[in-house]
Motif scaffolding. Structure first.
Motif, PDB file in Angstrom:
ATOM      1  N   GLY A  72       0.826  -1.199   0.000  1.00  0.00           N
ATOM      2  CA  GLY A  72       0.000   0.000   0.000  1.00  0.00           C
ATOM      3  C   GLY A  72       0.857   1.244   0.000  1.00  0.00           C
ATOM      4  O   GLY A  72       1.938   1.270   0.602  1.00  0.00           O
TER       5      GLY A  72
ATOM      6  N   VAL B 177      -3.394   0.216  -3.715  1.00  0.00           N
ATOM      7  CA  VAL B 177      -2.901  -1.045  -3.161  1.00  0.00           C
ATOM      8  C   VAL B 177      -2.695  -1.998  -4.331  1.00  0.00           C
ATOM      9  O   VAL B 177      -3.616  -2.229  -5.123  1.00  0.00           O
ATOM     10  CB  VAL B 177      -3.888  -1.647  -2.144  1.00  0.00           C
ATOM     11  CG1 VAL B 177      -3.429  -3.020  -1.683  1.00  0.00           C
ATOM     12  CG2 VAL B 177      -4.051  -0.722  -0.949  1.00  0.00           C
TER      13      VAL B 177
ATOM     14  N   HIS C  16      -7.908   2.808  -2.693  1.00  0.00           N
ATOM     15  CA  HIS C  16      -8.536   3.015  -1.383  1.00  0.00           C
ATOM     16  C   HIS C  16      -9.192   4.400  -1.277  1.00  0.00           C
ATOM     17  O   HIS C  16     -10.130   4.577  -0.501  1.00  0.00           O
ATOM     18  CB  HIS C  16      -7.493   2.837  -0.271  1.00  0.00           C
ATOM     19  CG  HIS C  16      -8.039   2.996   1.111  1.00  0.00           C
ATOM     20  ND1 HIS C  16      -8.670   1.973   1.785  1.00  0.00           N
ATOM     21  CD2 HIS C  16      -8.063   4.059   1.951  1.00  0.00           C
ATOM     22  CE1 HIS C  16      -9.062   2.408   2.971  1.00  0.00           C
ATOM     23  NE2 HIS C  16      -8.697   3.662   3.101  1.00  0.00           N
TER      24      HIS C  16
ATOM     25  N   VAL D  52      -2.751   5.130   1.943  1.00  0.00           N
ATOM     26  CA  VAL D  52      -2.907   3.831   2.597  1.00  0.00           C
ATOM     27  C   VAL D  52      -1.878   3.716   3.720  1.00  0.00           C
ATOM     28  O   VAL D  52      -0.670   3.795   3.493  1.00  0.00           O
ATOM     29  CB  VAL D  52      -2.735   2.679   1.588  1.00  0.00           C
ATOM     30  CG1 VAL D  52      -2.934   1.334   2.283  1.00  0.00           C
ATOM     31  CG2 VAL D  52      -3.720   2.838   0.436  1.00  0.00           C
TER      32      VAL D  52
ATOM     33  N   VAL E  24      -2.185  -2.461   5.182  1.00  0.00           N
ATOM     34  CA  VAL E  24      -2.922  -3.440   4.373  1.00  0.00           C
ATOM     35  C   VAL E  24      -2.573  -4.824   4.898  1.00  0.00           C
ATOM     36  O   VAL E  24      -1.420  -5.094   5.245  1.00  0.00           O
ATOM     37  CB  VAL E  24      -2.583  -3.299   2.873  1.00  0.00           C
ATOM     38  CG1 VAL E  24      -1.089  -3.441   2.626  1.00  0.00           C
ATOM     39  CG2 VAL E  24      -3.362  -4.313   2.050  1.00  0.00           C
TER      40      VAL E  24
ATOM     41  N   THR F  47      -7.776  -2.854   3.868  1.00  0.00           N
ATOM     42  CA  THR F  47      -6.901  -1.687   3.742  1.00  0.00           C
ATOM     43  C   THR F  47      -7.349  -0.609   4.711  1.00  0.00           C
ATOM     44  O   THR F  47      -8.541  -0.471   5.002  1.00  0.00           O
ATOM     45  CB  THR F  47      -6.929  -1.130   2.305  1.00  0.00           C
ATOM     46  OG1 THR F  47      -8.276  -0.744   1.957  1.00  0.00           O
ATOM     47  CG2 THR F  47      -6.446  -2.174   1.312  1.00  0.00           C
TER      48      THR F  47
END
Length: 528
Positions: free
Chosen positions: A189, A195, A213, A217, A220, A231
């Motif tokens: 991520g 991701v 996402h 991020v 994850v 996530t």
């Protein structure tokens, strides 16, 4: 015609404040509350917490330029590794628990032997800080890492060289996780909101799948089945189906601030074994830890801690939960199994089992015996006895005594002189119920009326009393207007009352304006 004597002989109490509801505690809340939290202070900037897969399950804490190893049983430090030139950002145990890899903000990765605590390998290839390093779950010879250079690298630990350099992220790579069912696949991520799912067998170095996402991020993880990932970023935790082409299954937005770390934990049984129920544990900068049941898509437990939280980990044997905070305190929760509790109880009662003391048998008296009725006041009642308790005499305040004698005006003056707003409002409510409040207001002399107006001026803007006191103030102005005009002191108090009411109205208008500004913003944010 005389008024009937009131049947009640107990003090009046205000009815404005409702009793708070106590939420019913569920079985899962009891389970998470059974972890007795122990604080481990004295650390600096706890960045990462991870458990060893080996049966003892020690856990490693990355803080400042040190990596400390703690025992899951005693929650005490067993060793500290300090062969670092910069802050330690992450750590990962090998599947057999004998080696641990640690990443630094200098970009270097080191592999240590837990027995000797000495560095075995140094991996140098990242040009920027490394925030994520992990041994694949089913692999003892390779490492995965990601850093601020937006690169993901797959390492040969023995040769200290990267086998693959995976490009595709456009911003810092801050997290990742390897598949629990396939040692060749893993996810990473990034702060570019993406991701990516990687397969090391793909020779062109491209990711095989990616999901967006929507926020940078922070973490994850793979779920135990290997087909789902979770996530974390912004204030949400999202669930994705990899087998369904990266379809978004659910989004949990129960945190108020950024979610910094997530992990998977299985709920343990009373015997210390893990069950088939798994939960996603998430922590955030709002200080909350949430437990999410992704099978039923609902948050099952929430717990507040006195600091922003940055990392969370749960032991494989379901006995220890560790949370790291931004102020350097570790909140380690230890849960005792039912077997250990029974063992401690048996040890505490060992002396009594070894050397029991014979108690003399007492003769049980029955109603057929005359001594049954001469047992005295010290005898404790047995099951089935009808106990007659002498009622205790209720101590009444002065205004309650006057209300009992129907001296309503004197009761109101007495409670006004005592300067207790709760009791004053309670007496007013009682007079309203008896339909005597208007008569009392009309019979007050100038000095008593001054006491009442001073009380109204001080407490009419308090939300708990406002609904009643505003009506009383209106009645006073309507009924005693001539007396107020004739007295300079009463006019002065009325001016103060007017200023209090005008100030309260100004505050209410300002709050309505703020509400009008915030409501459209919240509505638009919810639609996004």
């Amino acid at each position: 015609m005389a008024e009937p004597h009131p049947s009640k002989a107990f003090p009046v109490k205000p009815k404005l404040k409702s009793k708070p509801r106590t939420p019913k505690q569920t079985s899962e809340s009891k389970y998470w509350s059974s972890f007795k939290t122990h604080q481990i202070p004295g650390l600096i900037s706890v960045r990462s917490v991870s458990f060893s897969p080996s049966p003892a399950h020690p856990f490693a804490v990355a803080h400042s330029a040190h990596l400390s190893i703690y025992s899951s049983e005693t929650l005490s430090t067993t060793s500290t590794i300090s062969f670092f030139k910069d802050a330690v950002s992450g750590a990962s145990f090998r599947s057999d628990g004998r080696l641990i890899a640690a990443s630094e903000l200098s970009g270097r990765i080191q592999v240590f032997d837990l027995n000797s605590r000495g560095p075995l390998r140094q991996l140098k290839s990242h040009a920027r800080p490394v925030h994520f390093v992990q041994f694949p779950l089913l692999d003892k010879f390779h490492l995965i890492s990601g850093g601020d250079d937006a690169l993901v690298k797959y390492w040969d630990v023995a040769r200290q060289t990267p086998i693959s350099e995976l490009r595709g992220h456009k911003d810092y790579v801050r997290c990742g996780d390897s598949s629990p069912v396939n040692m060749d696949t893993f996810v990473t991520g990034s702060y570019d909101h993406i991701v990516k799912l990687w397969d090391i067998r793909v020779t062109d170095g491209r990711s095989v799948m990616e999901v967006n996402h929507g926020k940078p991020v922070e973490d994850v993880i793979f779920l135990p089945s290997g087909g789902l990932i979770a996530t974390a970023g912004g204030n949400s935790v999202k669930l994705w189906d990899l087998l369904g082409g990266g379809k978004l299954l659910f989004s949990v937005e129960s945190h108020n601030k950024t979610v910094t770390s997530i992990c998977v934990g299985k709920i343990g049984t009373d015997t210390g074994e893990e069950s088939n129920q798994s939960r996603i544990l998430s922590v955030g900068l709002d200080g909350y830890m949430k437990a999410f049941d992704y099978a039923n898509l609902r948050v099952t437990h929430s717990m507040r801690f006195p600091a922003p939280l940055v990392s969370v980990a749960f032991s494989p044997d379901c006995s220890t939960r560790v949370i790291g905070s931004s102020n350097g305190i570790i909140f380690a929760g230890k849960r005792k199994s039912k077997e250990k509790e029974e063992e401690e109880e048996s040890l505490s009662n060992l002396f009594w089992r070894v050397a029991p003391v014979e108690q003399p048998k007492r003769k049980v008296l029955r109603p057929s015996h005359f001594r049954y009725f001469q047992s005295g006041q010290g005898r404790k009642p047995s099951e089935g006895d009808y106990v007659i308790v002498k009622p205790k005499k209720t101590k009444l305040a002065e205004h309650d005594k006057l209300l009992k004698k129907f001296r309503h005006r004197e009761a109101l003056v007495s409670v006004l002189s005592a300067k207790s707003p709760e009791n004053v409002v309670a007496v007013m409510e009682e007079l309203v119920a008896r339909r005597k409040l208007v008569t009392c207001l009309n019979n007050l002399d100038v000095g008593e009326l001054e006491l009442l107006i001073m009380f109204l001026q001080r407490y009419c803007s308090v939300p708990r009393y406002a609904s009643l006191l505003f009506k009383v103030a209106k009645r006073v102005i309507e009924m005693r207007a001539d007396d107020i005009k004739a007295s300079a002191s009463l006019r002065s108090h009325m001016r103060n009352l007017r200023r209090s009411i005008e100030e309260e109205l100004r505050i209410q208008r300002s709050l309505l304006e703020i509400q009008g500004i915030i409501t459209p913003l919240l509505t638009s944010a919810a639609r996004r």
